[in-house]
Motif scaffolding. Structure first.
Motif, short mmCIF file in Angstrom:
data_model
loop_
_atom_site.label_atom_id
_atom_site.label_comp_id
_atom_site.label_asym_id
_atom_site.label_seq_id
_atom_site.Cartn_x
_atom_site.Cartn_y
_atom_site.Cartn_z
N SER A 1 -24.22 -16.30 -70.92
CA SER A 1 -24.03 -16.15 -69.48
C SER A 1 -24.23 -14.70 -69.03
O SER A 1 -23.98 -13.77 -69.79
CB SER A 1 -22.60 -16.60 -69.14
OG SER A 1 -22.34 -16.34 -67.78
N ALA A 2 -24.65 -14.54 -67.80
CA ALA A 2 -24.72 -13.22 -67.16
C ALA A 2 -24.80 -13.44 -65.66
O ALA A 2 -25.26 -14.49 -65.19
CB ALA A 2 -25.93 -12.43 -67.64
N GLY A 3 -24.36 -12.44 -64.92
CA GLY A 3 -24.42 -12.54 -63.46
C GLY A 3 -25.67 -11.87 -62.91
O GLY A 3 -26.48 -11.30 -63.66
N HIS A 4 -25.82 -11.91 -61.59
CA HIS A 4 -27.02 -11.35 -60.95
C HIS A 4 -27.13 -9.83 -61.11
O HIS A 4 -28.19 -9.26 -60.89
CB HIS A 4 -27.01 -11.69 -59.45
CG HIS A 4 -27.30 -13.13 -59.18
ND1 HIS A 4 -27.44 -13.64 -57.91
CD2 HIS A 4 -27.47 -14.18 -60.01
CE1 HIS A 4 -27.68 -14.94 -57.98
NE2 HIS A 4 -27.69 -15.29 -59.24
N GLY A 5 -26.02 -9.20 -61.51
CA GLY A 5 -26.05 -7.74 -61.69
C GLY A 5 -26.76 -7.33 -62.97
O GLY A 5 -26.84 -6.14 -63.29
N VAL A 6 -27.30 -8.28 -63.70
CA VAL A 6 -27.93 -8.00 -64.99
C VAL A 6 -29.10 -7.02 -64.89
O VAL A 6 -29.35 -6.24 -65.81
CB VAL A 6 -28.37 -9.35 -65.66
CG1 VAL A 6 -29.51 -10.01 -64.91
CG2 VAL A 6 -28.73 -9.15 -67.11
N GLY A 7 -29.81 -7.06 -63.77
CA GLY A 7 -30.99 -6.21 -63.59
C GLY A 7 -30.68 -4.72 -63.65
O GLY A 7 -31.56 -3.91 -63.94
N ALA A 8 -29.43 -4.36 -63.39
CA ALA A 8 -29.06 -2.93 -63.38
C ALA A 8 -28.75 -2.43 -64.79
O ALA A 8 -28.45 -1.24 -64.96
CB ALA A 8 -27.84 -2.73 -62.47
#
Ligand SMILES: Cc1cc2nc3c(=O)[nH]c(=O)nc-3n(C[C@H](O)[C@H](O)[C@H](O)COP(=O)(O)O)c2cc1C
Length: 332
Positions: A287-294
């Motif tokens: 799992s990961a949230g949308h903040g993964v790109g940072a």
């Protein structure tokens, strides 16, 4: 006056942040290193199995952090928190409550049920209870149980995400709640922490950002997948828990499944939520949230927190500069 976090917490925090509890990811090393670097560390109780291991983790955290406080009285060392499932069908509920009475964590975070009984126990020794909620109905219900804080799990969060936009969620909850608000969902940077405060939250709740920490219990491949992923690699699906969660598409593909053909898992059982079948899903599918790109690097907890502090200060300066410009008088 609106209630906020206790005054003495400010002496213990470098940032207004809780490193959020994560199944199979947050263990005592991550929690300890967060606390030693001025961020509240937390773990979900089901990560410590069997119950004797939980007893050990709690005792060890108290001992090690107390020793660090004695050795360096000037250092900001944050409190630690335990997260527990409080649904009445959860089989370890009574045992975990006994351990709360024994080890007295300053903060207990409750999920999936009424926190009322936990509040009675924790308030007895002067601790605080925060309840995590992902919609307005549960926020209202939890607010009536005497908790000190509400954790608003918004859209884009890692794990079981909510569906409400974070800014809108804080505004709506503030119409009936004057206690502590912790905001969760895709906060991965120092400027995100500042934005959470500006939106009206007291603390930011950051999960995904800490998975890559070298002290987390995550698999190296999981860490690398996070570094290489963006928000486009995340899918919101009820296929693994029966409850909607944000999962990494590359991990679904790696497990031999087609992300376009996922079907809802029917049975939601609050014990097996953290039992064998759930563990298998969360062990193999990540799992990961949308903040993964940072997230662009695997690094130590101390380095992650240092970076967050720098980002937070830079964001603060930018906001101050813009605000000074807005206040500037028009000169003819
Ligand atoms: C891998 C993973 C496991 C999680 N496990 C739990 C859990 O066991 N209990 C819980 O209350 N929340 C759990 N969460 C949710 C987090 O506590 C937190 O709400 C979320 O990570 C915040 O969003 P962010 O990841 O976008 O920062 C989990 C999140 C992730 C990413």
């Amino acid at each position: 006056m609106r209630k906020s976090i206790p005054e003495n917490w400010w002496n213990q925090l470098k940032l207004p942040v809780i490193s959020a509890p994560m199944f199979l990811v947050s263990g005592p090393e991550l929690v300890k290193n967060c606390c030693l670097n001025g961020v509240i560390g937390s773990f979900p109780a089901p990560n410590a199995r069997p119950i004797e291991v939980l007893d050990q983790w709690m005792g060890q955290l108290n001992e090690e952090l107390e020793a660090a406080r004695t050795a360096e009285p000037e250092r900001k060392i944050a409190p630690w928190a335990m997260n527990m499932v409080v649904h009445s069908t959860y089989s370890r509920l009574q045992d975990e409550l006994e351990l709360i009475k024994k080890h007295k964590p300053q903060l207990v975070i409750t999920s999936l049920g009424s926190p009322k009984h936990v509040v009675e126990i924790v308030h007895e020794y002067g601790g605080l209870v925060f309840s995590d909620v992902s919609d307005l109905k549960f926020a209202r219900k939890a607010a009536e149980t005497g908790v000190d804080g509400l954790i608003l799990v918004s859209s884009g969060a890692g794990g079981h995400a909510g569906q409400i936009n974070s800014f809108a969620f804080v505004d709506m909850v503030r119409t009936f709640w004057d206690g502590i608000i912790v905001l969760a969902g895709a906060i991965s940077t120092g400027k995100g922490i500042l934005a959470a405060q500006a939106a009206g939250a007291d603390l930011a709740y950051m999960g995904t950002r800490f998975i890559v920490a070298t002290e987390s219990m995550a698999h190296d491949e999981y860490r690398e997948m996070l570094v290489n992923s963006t928000q486009e690699d995340i899918i919101l699906t009820d296929a693994f828990s029966g409850v909607r969660a944000n999962m990494l598409i590359p991990s679904i593909v790696k497990a031999g499944l087609d992300p376009a053909q996922l079907v809802k898992k029917e049975k939601v059982d609050f014990d097996t939520m953290h039992g064998k079948s759930e563990a298998k899903a969360w062990r193999d599918i990540w799992s990961a949230g949308h903040g993964v790109g940072a997230i662009d690097k695997i690094e130590s907890t101390a380095d992650i927190i240092k970076r967050l502090e720098v980002e937070y200060q830079e964001a603060l300066e930018k906001v101050n500069q813009s605000s000074a410009k807005l206040r500037r008088l028009k000169v003819k």
